[in-house]
Design an enzyme around this catalytic site. Structure first.
Site, PDB file in Angstrom:
ATOM      1  N   CYS A  51     -17.813   2.726 -19.761  1.00 13.33           N
ATOM      2  CA  CYS A  51     -19.127   2.506 -19.145  1.00 13.33           C
ATOM      3  C   CYS A  51     -19.833   1.271 -19.689  1.00 13.33           C
ATOM      4  CB  CYS A  51     -19.997   3.750 -19.340  1.00 13.33           C
ATOM      5  SG  CYS A  51     -19.360   5.230 -18.504  1.00 13.33           S
ATOM      6  N   GLU A  67       0.820  -1.211   0.000  1.00 12.14           N
ATOM      7  CA  GLU A  67       0.000   0.000   0.000  1.00 12.14           C
ATOM      8  C   GLU A  67       0.854   1.261   0.000  1.00 12.14           C
ATOM      9  OE1 GLU A  67      -3.069   0.230  -0.584  1.00 12.14           O
ATOM     10  OE2 GLU A  67      -3.556  -1.897  -0.468  1.00 12.14           O
ATOM     11  N   CYS A  78     -13.597   2.380 -14.394  1.00 15.21           N
ATOM     12  CA  CYS A  78     -14.095   3.730 -14.080  1.00 15.21           C
ATOM     13  C   CYS A  78     -12.918   4.687 -13.987  1.00 15.21           C
ATOM     14  CB  CYS A  78     -14.888   3.696 -12.775  1.00 15.21           C
ATOM     15  SG  CYS A  78     -15.970   5.128 -12.537  1.00 15.21           S
ATOM     16  N   CYS A 114     -25.391   3.574 -10.897  1.00  8.59           N
ATOM     17  CA  CYS A 114     -24.548   4.742 -11.168  1.00  8.59           C
ATOM     18  C   CYS A 114     -25.387   5.922 -11.634  1.00  8.59           C
ATOM     19  CB  CYS A 114     -23.493   4.396 -12.219  1.00  8.59           C
ATOM     20  SG  CYS A 114     -22.383   5.770 -12.601  1.00  8.59           S
ATOM     21  N   CYS A 171     -18.870  -1.740 -17.443  1.00 10.50           N
ATOM     22  CA  CYS A 171     -18.952  -1.589 -15.994  1.00 10.50           C
ATOM     23  C   CYS A 171     -20.000  -2.530 -15.390  1.00 10.50           C
ATOM     24  CB  CYS A 171     -19.297  -0.143 -15.645  1.00 10.50           C
ATOM     25  SG  CYS A 171     -19.399   0.161 -13.867  1.00 10.50           S
TER      26      CYS A 171
END
Length: 581
Positions: free
Chosen positions: A335, A163, A329, A344, A338
Protein backbone atom coordinates in the site's frame (compact mmCIF):
# COMPACT_ATOMS: atom_id res chain seq x y z
CA UNK A 1 -13.42 7.01 -31.03
CA UNK A 2 -12.60 5.13 -34.18
CA UNK A 3 -14.33 1.79 -34.68
CA UNK A 4 -12.83 -1.03 -36.74
CA UNK A 5 -15.37 -3.46 -38.09
CA UNK A 6 -14.70 -7.10 -38.92
CA UNK A 7 -16.68 -10.11 -39.99
CA UNK A 8 -19.20 -11.53 -37.53
CA UNK A 9 -20.16 -15.11 -38.25
CA UNK A 10 -22.57 -17.01 -36.02
CA UNK A 11 -21.21 -20.17 -34.42
CA UNK A 12 -21.80 -22.42 -31.44
CA UNK A 13 -19.03 -22.28 -28.84
CA UNK A 14 -18.02 -25.75 -27.60
CA UNK A 15 -18.27 -26.61 -23.92
CA UNK A 16 -15.02 -27.35 -22.08
CA UNK A 17 -14.18 -30.99 -21.46
CA UNK A 18 -14.32 -32.63 -18.06
CA UNK A 19 -12.76 -35.87 -16.72
CA UNK A 20 -11.14 -37.51 -13.69
CA UNK A 21 -14.04 -37.02 -11.28
CA UNK A 22 -15.59 -33.78 -10.00
CA UNK A 23 -13.70 -30.84 -11.45
CA UNK A 24 -14.61 -27.21 -12.08
CA UNK A 25 -13.73 -25.34 -15.24
CA UNK A 26 -11.58 -26.55 -18.13
CA UNK A 27 -8.30 -26.85 -16.25
CA UNK A 28 -7.03 -30.10 -17.69
CA UNK A 29 -3.41 -30.22 -16.57
CA UNK A 30 -1.24 -29.33 -13.63
CA UNK A 31 0.59 -26.30 -14.96
CA UNK A 32 -2.00 -23.79 -13.82
CA UNK A 33 -2.29 -25.01 -10.21
CA UNK A 34 -5.26 -22.62 -9.94
CA UNK A 35 -8.93 -23.04 -10.35
CA UNK A 36 -10.59 -21.58 -13.43
CA UNK A 37 -10.83 -17.72 -13.38
CA UNK A 38 -14.53 -17.44 -14.15
CA UNK A 39 -16.69 -17.05 -10.98
CA UNK A 40 -19.74 -19.30 -10.49
CA UNK A 41 -23.19 -18.42 -9.24
CA UNK A 42 -23.85 -18.81 -5.51
CA UNK A 43 -26.07 -21.49 -4.08
CA UNK A 44 -29.57 -20.12 -3.78
CA UNK A 45 -31.98 -20.88 -0.96
CA UNK A 46 -35.71 -20.44 -1.50
CA UNK A 47 -38.75 -21.56 0.41
CA UNK A 48 -42.34 -22.34 -0.53
CA UNK A 49 -45.43 -23.12 1.53
CA UNK A 50 -48.70 -24.85 0.82
CA UNK A 51 -51.70 -22.62 -0.04
CA UNK A 52 -53.38 -21.25 3.06
CA UNK A 53 -57.22 -21.38 2.91
CA UNK A 54 -57.56 -18.68 5.56
CA UNK A 55 -57.44 -14.97 4.58
CA UNK A 56 -53.92 -13.59 4.82
CA UNK A 57 -53.02 -10.24 6.33
CA UNK A 58 -51.52 -7.56 4.14
CA UNK A 59 -47.90 -8.40 3.25
CA UNK A 60 -45.14 -6.47 4.92
CA UNK A 61 -42.10 -5.38 3.05
CA UNK A 62 -39.41 -8.05 3.27
CA UNK A 63 -36.17 -6.88 4.79
CA UNK A 64 -32.84 -8.68 4.58
CA UNK A 65 -31.48 -8.78 8.08
CA UNK A 66 -27.76 -8.92 8.80
CA UNK A 67 -26.92 -11.37 11.52
CA UNK A 68 -23.69 -13.24 12.19
CA UNK A 69 -25.35 -16.40 10.85
CA UNK A 70 -26.55 -14.85 7.58
CA UNK A 71 -24.28 -15.17 4.57
CA UNK A 72 -24.66 -13.77 1.11
CA UNK A 73 -25.06 -17.26 -0.34
CA UNK A 74 -28.27 -17.60 1.68
CA UNK A 75 -29.87 -14.62 -0.03
CA UNK A 76 -31.70 -15.50 -3.24
CA UNK A 77 -30.15 -14.02 -6.36
CA UNK A 78 -32.13 -12.78 -9.30
CA UNK A 79 -31.42 -10.50 -12.25
CA UNK A 80 -34.03 -8.00 -11.08
CA UNK A 81 -32.65 -7.54 -7.57
CA UNK A 82 -29.12 -7.49 -9.00
CA UNK A 83 -30.05 -4.63 -11.35
CA UNK A 84 -31.71 -2.79 -8.48
CA UNK A 85 -28.60 -3.24 -6.37
CA UNK A 86 -26.31 -1.99 -9.12
CA UNK A 87 -28.57 1.02 -9.66
CA UNK A 88 -28.51 1.87 -5.97
CA UNK A 89 -24.72 1.93 -6.03
CA UNK A 90 -24.08 3.86 -9.20
CA UNK A 91 -26.95 6.35 -9.27
CA UNK A 92 -26.56 7.70 -5.75
CA UNK A 93 -24.75 10.92 -4.95
CA UNK A 94 -21.00 10.23 -4.51
CA UNK A 95 -19.85 9.94 -0.91
CA UNK A 96 -16.77 11.76 0.30
CA UNK A 97 -14.74 8.58 0.68
CA UNK A 98 -13.40 9.32 4.13
CA UNK A 99 -15.89 7.33 6.19
CA UNK A 100 -15.25 4.06 7.92
CA UNK A 101 -17.19 1.09 6.48
CA UNK A 102 -20.57 1.31 8.12
CA UNK A 103 -21.93 -2.02 9.37
CA UNK A 104 -24.68 -1.91 8.26
CA UNK A 105 -24.06 0.58 5.48
CA UNK A 106 -25.82 1.69 2.33
CA UNK A 107 -24.95 0.13 -1.06
CA UNK A 108 -23.93 3.59 -2.28
CA UNK A 109 -20.93 3.32 0.06
CA UNK A 110 -19.33 1.17 -2.65
CA UNK A 111 -19.52 3.72 -5.44
CA UNK A 112 -15.92 3.91 -6.79
CA UNK A 113 -14.24 7.22 -5.99
CA UNK A 114 -12.18 6.65 -9.14
CA UNK A 115 -15.26 7.54 -11.18
CA UNK A 116 -15.10 11.16 -10.05
CA UNK A 117 -11.33 11.46 -9.60
CA UNK A 118 -9.64 12.43 -12.90
CA UNK A 119 -6.39 13.19 -11.09
CA UNK A 120 -6.25 9.69 -9.61
CA UNK A 121 -7.11 8.16 -12.99
CA UNK A 122 -4.23 10.11 -14.48
CA UNK A 123 -1.92 8.92 -11.69
CA UNK A 124 -2.69 5.29 -12.49
CA UNK A 125 -2.10 5.75 -16.22
CA UNK A 126 1.14 7.62 -15.59
CA UNK A 127 2.30 4.86 -13.25
CA UNK A 128 1.49 2.17 -15.82
CA UNK A 129 3.24 3.95 -18.69
CA UNK A 130 6.40 3.93 -16.60
CA UNK A 131 5.86 0.39 -15.36
CA UNK A 132 5.48 -1.12 -18.81
CA UNK A 133 8.89 0.20 -19.83
CA UNK A 134 10.55 -1.61 -16.93
CA UNK A 135 8.42 -4.77 -16.82
CA UNK A 136 8.71 -5.72 -20.45
CA UNK A 137 6.32 -8.13 -22.14
CA UNK A 138 6.66 -8.91 -25.85
CA UNK A 139 2.92 -8.65 -26.57
CA UNK A 140 2.75 -5.08 -25.23
CA UNK A 141 3.03 -2.80 -28.22
CA UNK A 142 1.94 0.75 -29.13
CA UNK A 143 -1.66 1.22 -30.18
CA UNK A 144 -2.13 1.11 -33.97
CA UNK A 145 -3.73 4.40 -35.02
CA UNK A 146 -3.86 3.92 -38.81
CA UNK A 147 -3.15 0.23 -39.38
CA UNK A 148 -3.35 -1.75 -42.55
CA UNK A 149 -5.68 -4.72 -42.46
CA UNK A 150 -2.72 -7.10 -42.23
CA UNK A 151 -1.21 -5.15 -39.32
CA UNK A 152 -4.53 -5.10 -37.48
CA UNK A 153 -5.05 -8.83 -38.04
CA UNK A 154 -1.60 -9.65 -36.69
CA UNK A 155 -1.98 -7.39 -33.66
CA UNK A 156 -5.35 -8.91 -32.76
CA UNK A 157 -3.87 -12.38 -33.14
CA UNK A 158 -0.90 -11.55 -30.88
CA UNK A 159 -3.10 -10.16 -28.11
CA UNK A 160 -5.50 -13.09 -28.39
CA UNK A 161 -2.72 -15.66 -27.96
CA UNK A 162 -1.17 -13.77 -25.03
CA UNK A 163 -4.48 -13.44 -23.19
CA UNK A 164 -5.34 -17.14 -23.56
CA UNK A 165 -1.84 -18.16 -22.44
CA UNK A 166 -2.03 -15.86 -19.42
CA UNK A 167 -5.16 -17.57 -18.11
CA UNK A 168 -4.08 -19.52 -15.01
CA UNK A 169 -0.39 -19.13 -15.92
CA UNK A 170 2.31 -16.78 -14.60
CA UNK A 171 3.65 -14.00 -16.83
CA UNK A 172 7.25 -15.19 -16.47
CA UNK A 173 6.26 -18.60 -17.83
CA UNK A 174 4.15 -17.23 -20.67
CA UNK A 175 6.84 -14.94 -22.15
CA UNK A 176 9.02 -17.83 -23.36
CA UNK A 177 6.03 -19.75 -24.73
CA UNK A 178 4.60 -16.71 -26.50
CA UNK A 179 7.93 -15.91 -28.19
CA UNK A 180 8.37 -19.51 -29.33
CA UNK A 181 4.76 -19.63 -30.56
CA UNK A 182 5.08 -16.44 -32.60
CA UNK A 183 8.33 -17.61 -34.13
CA UNK A 184 6.65 -20.81 -35.36
CA UNK A 185 3.27 -19.30 -36.29
CA UNK A 186 3.68 -15.52 -36.77
CA UNK A 187 0.19 -15.03 -38.26
CA UNK A 188 -3.23 -16.51 -37.67
CA UNK A 189 -3.08 -18.03 -41.17
CA UNK A 190 0.09 -19.92 -40.19
CA UNK A 191 -1.59 -21.27 -37.06
CA UNK A 192 -4.68 -22.36 -39.01
CA UNK A 193 -2.50 -24.51 -41.28
CA UNK A 194 -0.88 -26.35 -38.34
CA UNK A 195 -2.17 -29.69 -37.11
CA UNK A 196 -3.86 -30.04 -33.72
CA UNK A 197 -1.06 -32.34 -32.58
CA UNK A 198 1.55 -29.68 -33.40
CA UNK A 199 -0.39 -27.05 -31.48
CA UNK A 200 -0.91 -29.24 -28.43
CA UNK A 201 2.75 -30.27 -28.47
CA UNK A 202 3.81 -26.61 -28.54
CA UNK A 203 1.50 -26.03 -25.56
CA UNK A 204 3.10 -28.78 -23.45
CA UNK A 205 3.98 -27.40 -20.03
CA UNK A 206 1.40 -24.59 -20.04
CA UNK A 207 -1.37 -26.91 -18.92
CA UNK A 208 -5.11 -26.60 -19.48
CA UNK A 209 -4.73 -28.18 -22.93
CA UNK A 210 -8.30 -27.47 -23.98
CA UNK A 211 -7.14 -23.87 -24.39
CA UNK A 212 -4.72 -24.93 -27.13
CA UNK A 213 -7.37 -26.91 -29.00
CA UNK A 214 -9.85 -24.05 -28.90
CA UNK A 215 -7.20 -21.60 -30.11
CA UNK A 216 -6.49 -23.89 -33.05
CA UNK A 217 -10.18 -24.33 -33.86
CA UNK A 218 -10.71 -20.59 -33.50
CA UNK A 219 -7.85 -19.76 -35.85
CA UNK A 220 -9.22 -22.08 -38.53
CA UNK A 221 -12.69 -20.56 -38.15
CA UNK A 222 -11.45 -16.95 -38.30
CA UNK A 223 -9.37 -17.65 -41.40
CA UNK A 224 -12.11 -19.60 -43.18
CA UNK A 225 -15.07 -17.39 -42.29
CA UNK A 226 -13.71 -13.96 -41.27
CA UNK A 227 -10.83 -13.43 -43.68
CA UNK A 228 -8.29 -13.75 -40.86
CA UNK A 229 -9.45 -10.79 -38.74
CA UNK A 230 -10.93 -11.31 -35.29
CA UNK A 231 -14.23 -9.49 -34.54
CA UNK A 232 -13.78 -6.09 -32.87
CA UNK A 233 -16.64 -6.26 -30.36
CA UNK A 234 -17.08 -8.26 -27.19
CA UNK A 235 -20.31 -9.76 -28.48
CA UNK A 236 -18.74 -10.80 -31.77
CA UNK A 237 -15.69 -12.34 -30.15
CA UNK A 238 -17.65 -14.34 -27.58
CA UNK A 239 -20.16 -15.54 -30.16
CA UNK A 240 -17.88 -16.47 -33.03
CA UNK A 241 -14.49 -17.46 -31.57
CA UNK A 242 -14.20 -20.74 -29.59
CA UNK A 243 -12.79 -20.37 -26.10
CA UNK A 244 -13.12 -16.57 -25.90
CA UNK A 245 -15.01 -15.47 -22.80
CA UNK A 246 -16.02 -12.10 -21.39
CA UNK A 247 -12.59 -11.13 -20.07
CA UNK A 248 -10.56 -12.16 -23.13
CA UNK A 249 -13.08 -10.51 -25.45
CA UNK A 250 -12.85 -7.27 -23.49
CA UNK A 251 -9.06 -7.33 -23.61
CA UNK A 252 -8.90 -7.84 -27.39
CA UNK A 253 -11.62 -5.27 -28.07
CA UNK A 254 -10.02 -2.60 -25.86
CA UNK A 255 -6.30 -3.15 -26.52
CA UNK A 256 -6.49 -3.75 -30.26
CA UNK A 257 -9.63 -1.98 -31.47
CA UNK A 258 -9.82 0.86 -28.94
CA UNK A 259 -13.32 0.00 -27.73
CA UNK A 260 -14.26 1.17 -24.22
CA UNK A 261 -14.77 -2.33 -22.84
CA UNK A 262 -13.91 -3.58 -19.33
CA UNK A 263 -11.16 -6.15 -18.71
CA UNK A 264 -11.86 -7.92 -15.43
CA UNK A 265 -9.61 -10.76 -14.30
CA UNK A 266 -8.81 -11.90 -10.77
CA UNK A 267 -6.30 -9.10 -10.28
CA UNK A 268 -8.81 -6.43 -11.30
CA UNK A 269 -11.49 -7.88 -9.03
CA UNK A 270 -9.10 -7.62 -6.10
CA UNK A 271 -8.18 -4.02 -6.97
CA UNK A 272 -11.78 -2.92 -7.37
CA UNK A 273 -13.02 -4.68 -4.24
CA UNK A 274 -10.44 -2.70 -2.25
CA UNK A 275 -11.10 0.54 -4.10
CA UNK A 276 -14.83 0.14 -3.36
CA UNK A 277 -14.51 -1.23 0.18
CA UNK A 278 -16.51 -4.25 -0.94
CA UNK A 279 -15.94 -7.25 1.32
CA UNK A 280 -17.73 -9.79 -0.85
CA UNK A 281 -17.05 -13.16 -2.46
CA UNK A 282 -15.70 -12.47 -5.96
CA UNK A 283 -15.79 -16.16 -6.88
CA UNK A 284 -19.09 -17.39 -5.48
CA UNK A 285 -21.47 -14.41 -5.29
CA UNK A 286 -22.92 -13.46 -8.68
CA UNK A 287 -24.12 -10.11 -7.36
CA UNK A 288 -20.62 -9.12 -6.28
CA UNK A 289 -19.25 -10.12 -9.68
CA UNK A 290 -21.95 -8.11 -11.46
CA UNK A 291 -21.18 -5.01 -9.40
CA UNK A 292 -17.44 -5.24 -10.05
CA UNK A 293 -17.97 -5.69 -13.78
CA UNK A 294 -20.35 -2.72 -13.80
CA UNK A 295 -17.78 -0.63 -11.95
CA UNK A 296 -15.08 -1.62 -14.44
CA UNK A 297 -17.40 -0.83 -17.35
CA UNK A 298 -18.24 2.64 -16.01
CA UNK A 299 -14.61 3.39 -15.27
CA UNK A 300 -13.29 2.50 -18.72
CA UNK A 301 -16.00 4.58 -20.38
CA UNK A 302 -15.23 7.59 -18.18
CA UNK A 303 -11.51 7.27 -18.94
CA UNK A 304 -12.15 6.84 -22.67
CA UNK A 305 -14.09 10.10 -22.78
CA UNK A 306 -11.22 12.08 -21.31
CA UNK A 307 -8.71 13.89 -23.52
CA UNK A 308 -6.06 11.66 -25.01
CA UNK A 309 -4.90 9.85 -28.09
CA UNK A 310 -7.89 8.41 -29.91
CA UNK A 311 -8.61 4.78 -29.11
CA UNK A 312 -5.58 4.21 -26.89
CA UNK A 313 -6.91 4.82 -23.40
CA UNK A 314 -9.34 1.90 -22.95
CA UNK A 315 -6.58 -0.63 -23.51
CA UNK A 316 -4.08 1.27 -21.39
CA UNK A 317 -6.59 1.63 -18.57
CA UNK A 318 -7.50 -2.06 -18.51
CA UNK A 319 -3.87 -3.10 -18.58
CA UNK A 320 -3.04 -0.59 -15.85
CA UNK A 321 -5.63 -2.10 -13.49
CA UNK A 322 -4.34 -5.61 -14.21
CA UNK A 323 -0.73 -4.53 -13.72
CA UNK A 324 -1.59 -2.84 -10.44
CA UNK A 325 -3.23 -6.03 -9.20
CA UNK A 326 -0.31 -8.25 -10.24
CA UNK A 327 2.51 -6.07 -8.87
CA UNK A 328 1.24 -3.74 -6.10
CA UNK A 329 -2.32 -4.62 -5.07
CA UNK A 330 -1.46 -8.30 -4.64
CA UNK A 331 -3.00 -10.62 -2.03
CA UNK A 332 -0.48 -9.03 0.36
CA UNK A 333 -0.44 -5.48 -1.02
CA UNK A 334 2.29 -2.87 -0.98
CA UNK A 335 0.00 0.00 0.00
CA UNK A 336 2.91 2.37 0.57
CA UNK A 337 3.81 2.20 -3.13
CA UNK A 338 0.30 2.34 -4.60
CA UNK A 339 -0.47 5.25 -6.99
CA UNK A 340 -4.23 5.24 -6.22
CA UNK A 341 -4.48 5.20 -2.43
CA UNK A 342 -6.36 8.52 -2.55
CA UNK A 343 -9.44 6.77 -3.94
CA UNK A 344 -9.04 3.43 -2.12
CA UNK A 345 -11.68 2.73 0.52
CA UNK A 346 -9.73 -0.19 2.02
CA UNK A 347 -6.76 2.15 2.46
CA UNK A 348 -8.94 4.85 4.06
CA UNK A 349 -10.51 2.33 6.40
CA UNK A 350 -7.14 0.91 7.40
CA UNK A 351 -5.73 4.38 8.04
CA UNK A 352 -8.76 5.25 10.15
CA UNK A 353 -8.22 2.11 12.18
CA UNK A 354 -4.54 2.87 12.61
CA UNK A 355 -5.29 6.37 13.92
CA UNK A 356 -8.24 5.44 16.11
CA UNK A 357 -10.65 7.58 14.09
CA UNK A 358 -14.33 7.00 14.79
CA UNK A 359 -17.70 7.35 13.19
CA UNK A 360 -21.21 7.08 14.56
CA UNK A 361 -23.54 4.34 13.33
CA UNK A 362 -26.08 5.87 10.90
CA UNK A 363 -29.79 5.28 11.04
CA UNK A 364 -30.21 2.77 8.22
CA UNK A 365 -33.79 2.42 7.01
CA UNK A 366 -35.33 -0.97 6.28
CA UNK A 367 -34.43 -2.43 2.90
CA UNK A 368 -31.45 -0.22 2.00
CA UNK A 369 -28.64 -1.94 3.87
CA UNK A 370 -25.83 -3.45 1.77
CA UNK A 371 -26.25 -7.18 1.10
CA UNK A 372 -22.92 -7.59 -0.68
CA UNK A 373 -20.55 -7.44 2.27
CA UNK A 374 -20.16 -10.30 4.70
CA UNK A 375 -20.32 -9.44 8.36
CA UNK A 376 -17.01 -9.85 10.15
CA UNK A 377 -16.97 -10.46 13.87
CA UNK A 378 -14.40 -9.08 16.27
CA UNK A 379 -12.39 -12.27 16.50
CA UNK A 380 -11.96 -12.33 12.72
CA UNK A 381 -10.93 -8.69 12.74
CA UNK A 382 -8.39 -9.40 15.43
CA UNK A 383 -6.99 -12.38 13.53
CA UNK A 384 -6.55 -10.28 10.42
CA UNK A 385 -4.07 -8.02 12.21
CA UNK A 386 -1.96 -10.63 13.98
CA UNK A 387 1.13 -9.69 11.96
CA UNK A 388 1.04 -6.03 13.08
CA UNK A 389 2.15 -4.31 16.31
CA UNK A 390 0.15 -4.95 19.48
CA UNK A 391 -1.40 -1.53 19.28
CA UNK A 392 -2.58 -2.22 15.74
CA UNK A 393 -4.19 -5.51 16.79
CA UNK A 394 -6.01 -3.88 19.68
CA UNK A 395 -7.34 -1.14 17.44
CA UNK A 396 -8.51 -3.66 14.85
CA UNK A 397 -10.28 -5.86 17.43
CA UNK A 398 -12.21 -2.78 18.58
CA UNK A 399 -13.22 -1.96 15.01
CA UNK A 400 -16.95 -1.99 15.57
CA UNK A 401 -16.74 -0.16 18.90
CA UNK A 402 -15.36 2.80 16.95
CA UNK A 403 -18.70 3.17 15.17
CA UNK A 404 -20.38 4.26 18.39
CA UNK A 405 -18.40 7.52 18.70
CA UNK A 406 -18.19 10.87 16.91
CA UNK A 407 -17.62 11.55 13.21
CA UNK A 408 -14.09 11.69 11.91
CA UNK A 409 -12.85 14.67 9.96
CA UNK A 410 -10.94 14.84 6.69
CA UNK A 411 -8.00 16.64 8.30
CA UNK A 412 -7.51 13.72 10.71
CA UNK A 413 -6.95 11.30 7.81
CA UNK A 414 -4.76 13.50 5.62
CA UNK A 415 -2.86 15.38 8.31
CA UNK A 416 0.39 13.45 7.93
CA UNK A 417 2.10 10.69 5.96
CA UNK A 418 1.33 7.29 7.48
CA UNK A 419 4.08 5.81 9.61
CA UNK A 420 5.47 2.33 8.92
CA UNK A 421 3.34 0.97 11.76
CA UNK A 422 0.23 2.57 10.27
CA UNK A 423 1.08 1.16 6.84
CA UNK A 424 1.28 -2.30 8.39
CA UNK A 425 -2.21 -1.88 9.83
CA UNK A 426 -3.50 -0.60 6.48
CA UNK A 427 -1.99 -3.62 4.69
CA UNK A 428 -3.47 -6.00 7.25
CA UNK A 429 -6.89 -4.45 6.73
CA UNK A 430 -6.61 -4.41 2.92
CA UNK A 431 -5.74 -8.10 2.91
CA UNK A 432 -9.31 -8.83 4.00
CA UNK A 433 -10.55 -7.67 0.57
CA UNK A 434 -12.00 -9.46 -1.29
CA UNK A 435 -13.64 -11.95 1.04
CA UNK A 436 -11.63 -15.17 1.27
CA UNK A 437 -13.47 -18.46 1.25
CA UNK A 438 -11.82 -21.67 2.51
CA UNK A 439 -10.17 -23.58 -0.30
CA UNK A 440 -11.46 -27.01 -1.16
CA UNK A 441 -9.15 -29.78 -0.11
CA UNK A 442 -7.10 -31.16 -2.99
CA UNK A 443 -7.96 -34.77 -3.69
CA UNK A 444 -5.07 -37.24 -3.54
CA UNK A 445 -4.75 -40.18 -5.91
CA UNK A 446 -2.17 -42.76 -6.96
CA UNK A 447 -1.65 -44.18 -10.43
CA UNK A 448 0.34 -47.00 -11.96
CA UNK A 449 2.26 -46.08 -15.12
CA UNK A 450 3.34 -49.14 -17.11
CA UNK A 451 6.24 -48.68 -19.53
CA UNK A 452 6.20 -51.76 -21.79
CA UNK A 453 9.29 -51.96 -24.03
CA UNK A 454 9.65 -54.37 -26.92
CA UNK A 455 13.00 -56.14 -27.00
CA UNK A 456 13.10 -56.48 -30.80
CA UNK A 457 13.11 -52.76 -31.64
CA UNK A 458 13.14 -50.90 -28.31
CA UNK A 459 9.73 -49.32 -28.93
CA UNK A 460 7.24 -48.59 -26.16
CA UNK A 461 3.50 -49.11 -25.99
CA UNK A 462 1.67 -45.78 -25.64
CA UNK A 463 -2.02 -44.94 -25.53
CA UNK A 464 -4.09 -41.89 -26.42
CA UNK A 465 -6.40 -40.40 -23.80
CA UNK A 466 -10.10 -39.78 -24.61
CA UNK A 467 -11.02 -36.70 -26.61
CA UNK A 468 -12.83 -35.17 -23.64
CA UNK A 469 -11.72 -34.68 -20.07
CA UNK A 470 -8.45 -34.27 -18.27
CA UNK A 471 -5.42 -34.18 -20.61
CA UNK A 472 -7.84 -34.85 -23.47
CA UNK A 473 -6.25 -36.38 -26.55
CA UNK A 474 -2.71 -36.51 -25.16
CA UNK A 475 -0.53 -39.59 -25.38
CA UNK A 476 0.77 -41.45 -22.35
CA UNK A 477 2.19 -44.75 -21.18
CA UNK A 478 -0.69 -47.07 -20.23
CA UNK A 479 -1.87 -45.93 -16.80
CA UNK A 480 -4.26 -47.09 -14.15
CA UNK A 481 -5.76 -45.08 -11.25
CA UNK A 482 -5.59 -47.09 -8.03
CA UNK A 483 -8.83 -47.46 -6.03
CA UNK A 484 -9.42 -44.83 -3.35
CA UNK A 485 -9.39 -47.47 -0.63
CA UNK A 486 -6.10 -48.88 -1.87
CA UNK A 487 -3.47 -49.58 0.81
CA UNK A 488 -0.52 -48.84 -1.45
CA UNK A 489 2.76 -50.68 -0.83
CA UNK A 490 5.57 -51.69 -3.16
CA UNK A 491 4.37 -55.29 -3.03
CA UNK A 492 0.72 -54.47 -3.67
CA UNK A 493 1.60 -52.11 -6.52
CA UNK A 494 3.68 -54.82 -8.20
CA UNK A 495 0.74 -57.20 -8.14
CA UNK A 496 -1.63 -54.54 -9.50
CA UNK A 497 0.85 -53.55 -12.23
CA UNK A 498 1.16 -57.21 -13.32
CA UNK A 499 -2.61 -57.60 -13.38
CA UNK A 500 -3.05 -54.40 -15.41
CA UNK A 501 -0.27 -55.22 -17.91
CA UNK A 502 -1.68 -58.71 -18.46
CA UNK A 503 -4.65 -57.06 -20.13
CA UNK A 504 -2.31 -55.31 -22.58
CA UNK A 505 0.22 -57.96 -23.61
CA UNK A 506 0.23 -61.76 -23.61
CA UNK A 507 3.17 -62.13 -21.25
CA UNK A 508 4.36 -60.19 -18.23
CA UNK A 509 7.40 -62.39 -17.59
CA UNK A 510 9.61 -59.44 -18.41
CA UNK A 511 8.60 -57.38 -15.38
CA UNK A 512 11.64 -55.32 -14.27
CA UNK A 513 10.26 -53.56 -11.20
CA UNK A 514 9.11 -50.15 -9.98
CA UNK A 515 11.46 -47.42 -11.20
CA UNK A 516 10.23 -44.69 -8.86
CA UNK A 517 7.38 -42.31 -8.16
CA UNK A 518 6.65 -39.02 -9.93
CA UNK A 519 4.51 -36.57 -7.90
CA UNK A 520 2.35 -34.14 -9.87
CA UNK A 521 -0.12 -31.51 -8.75
CA UNK A 522 -3.23 -30.69 -10.76
CA UNK A 523 -5.63 -27.87 -9.93
CA UNK A 524 -8.01 -30.32 -8.27
CA UNK A 525 -5.89 -33.32 -7.26
CA UNK A 526 -2.45 -34.41 -6.14
CA UNK A 527 -1.31 -37.41 -8.15
CA UNK A 528 1.50 -39.86 -7.32
CA UNK A 529 2.53 -41.78 -10.46
CA UNK A 530 4.35 -45.07 -9.73
CA UNK A 531 6.34 -46.06 -12.83
CA UNK A 532 6.77 -49.78 -13.59
CA UNK A 533 8.96 -51.20 -16.37
CA UNK A 534 8.22 -54.30 -18.47
CA UNK A 535 10.38 -55.83 -21.22
CA UNK A 536 8.38 -57.77 -23.77
CA UNK A 537 10.52 -60.43 -25.41
CA UNK A 538 8.78 -60.63 -28.77
CA UNK A 539 11.29 -63.02 -30.37
CA UNK A 540 8.54 -65.59 -29.96
CA UNK A 541 6.03 -64.37 -32.52
CA UNK A 542 3.20 -65.82 -30.49
CA UNK A 543 3.72 -63.04 -27.96
CA UNK A 544 1.87 -60.10 -29.39
CA UNK A 545 0.02 -57.12 -28.05
CA UNK A 546 -3.59 -57.95 -27.32
CA UNK A 547 -6.22 -56.28 -29.60
CA UNK A 548 -6.46 -52.90 -27.89
CA UNK A 549 -7.89 -50.64 -30.58
CA UNK A 550 -6.65 -47.58 -32.45
CA UNK A 551 -5.87 -45.63 -29.28
CA UNK A 552 -2.75 -47.76 -28.74
CA UNK A 553 0.45 -47.89 -30.77
CA UNK A 554 4.16 -48.62 -30.48
CA UNK A 555 6.49 -45.62 -30.57
CA UNK A 556 10.25 -45.16 -30.73
CA UNK A 557 12.16 -43.05 -28.23
CA UNK A 558 12.43 -40.23 -30.77
CA UNK A 559 8.69 -40.32 -31.42
CA UNK A 560 7.95 -40.20 -27.70
CA UNK A 561 10.27 -37.19 -27.33
CA UNK A 562 8.21 -35.25 -29.86
CA UNK A 563 4.80 -36.65 -28.94
CA UNK A 564 2.08 -34.60 -27.24
CA UNK A 565 2.27 -35.69 -23.62
CA UNK A 566 1.38 -33.97 -20.36
CA UNK A 567 4.23 -32.57 -18.31
CA UNK A 568 3.80 -35.23 -15.62
CA UNK A 569 4.04 -38.03 -18.18
CA UNK A 570 7.14 -36.39 -19.63
CA UNK A 571 8.69 -36.65 -16.17
CA UNK A 572 7.82 -40.34 -16.11
CA UNK A 573 9.54 -40.69 -19.50
CA UNK A 574 12.71 -39.13 -18.07
CA UNK A 575 12.68 -41.79 -15.35
CA UNK A 576 12.19 -44.55 -17.95
CA UNK A 577 14.97 -43.25 -20.21
CA UNK A 578 17.42 -43.33 -17.34
CA UNK A 579 17.20 -47.15 -17.27
CA UNK A 580 18.78 -47.31 -20.74
CA UNK A 581 21.63 -44.91 -20.05
Amino acid sequence: MARRKSARIAAQEPKPPNRYGPHNGDSDDAAGLMSASQPSSPDSASSASDPDPEPRPAKRRKVTKHTPNTTRSQTKYSKSNSLSLVQSIFTSAPHDGRALPLRPHRPSYHQPLLLSSPSVQASLLKWFQKEQTTRLMPWRKPFLTNPSRADLSRRAYEVWISEIMLQQTRVATVIAYWNKWMTKWPTIEDLAQATEAQVVNMWTGLGYYSRARRIHAGAQKVVAEMQGLLPDTVEGLMKHVPGVGRYTAGAISAIVFGEAEPMVDGNVMRVLSRQMGLMGDVKGDKRVVDVLWKAADRLVKVVAEADGEEGEKPGLWGQALMELGSTICTPKPQCGKCPVTESCMAYAEGLALARGLKQAVPDIEDGIACVLCELVEEDAMEASSQATEKKGRQQTSKFFEAFQASSMKEKDVASRTPSSQEINIIISHAQRFPLKKPKKQVREEEALVCAIRRVSDGQYLISRRPDKGLLAGLWEFPSYILPASNDSTTKSRKKQALDYASGLVESTDGYRGELGTVPWLFSHLRLAMHVHLFQLDDSDRSLRTLPLGSNYRWASSDEIESESMGTGMKKCWSLIKATRE
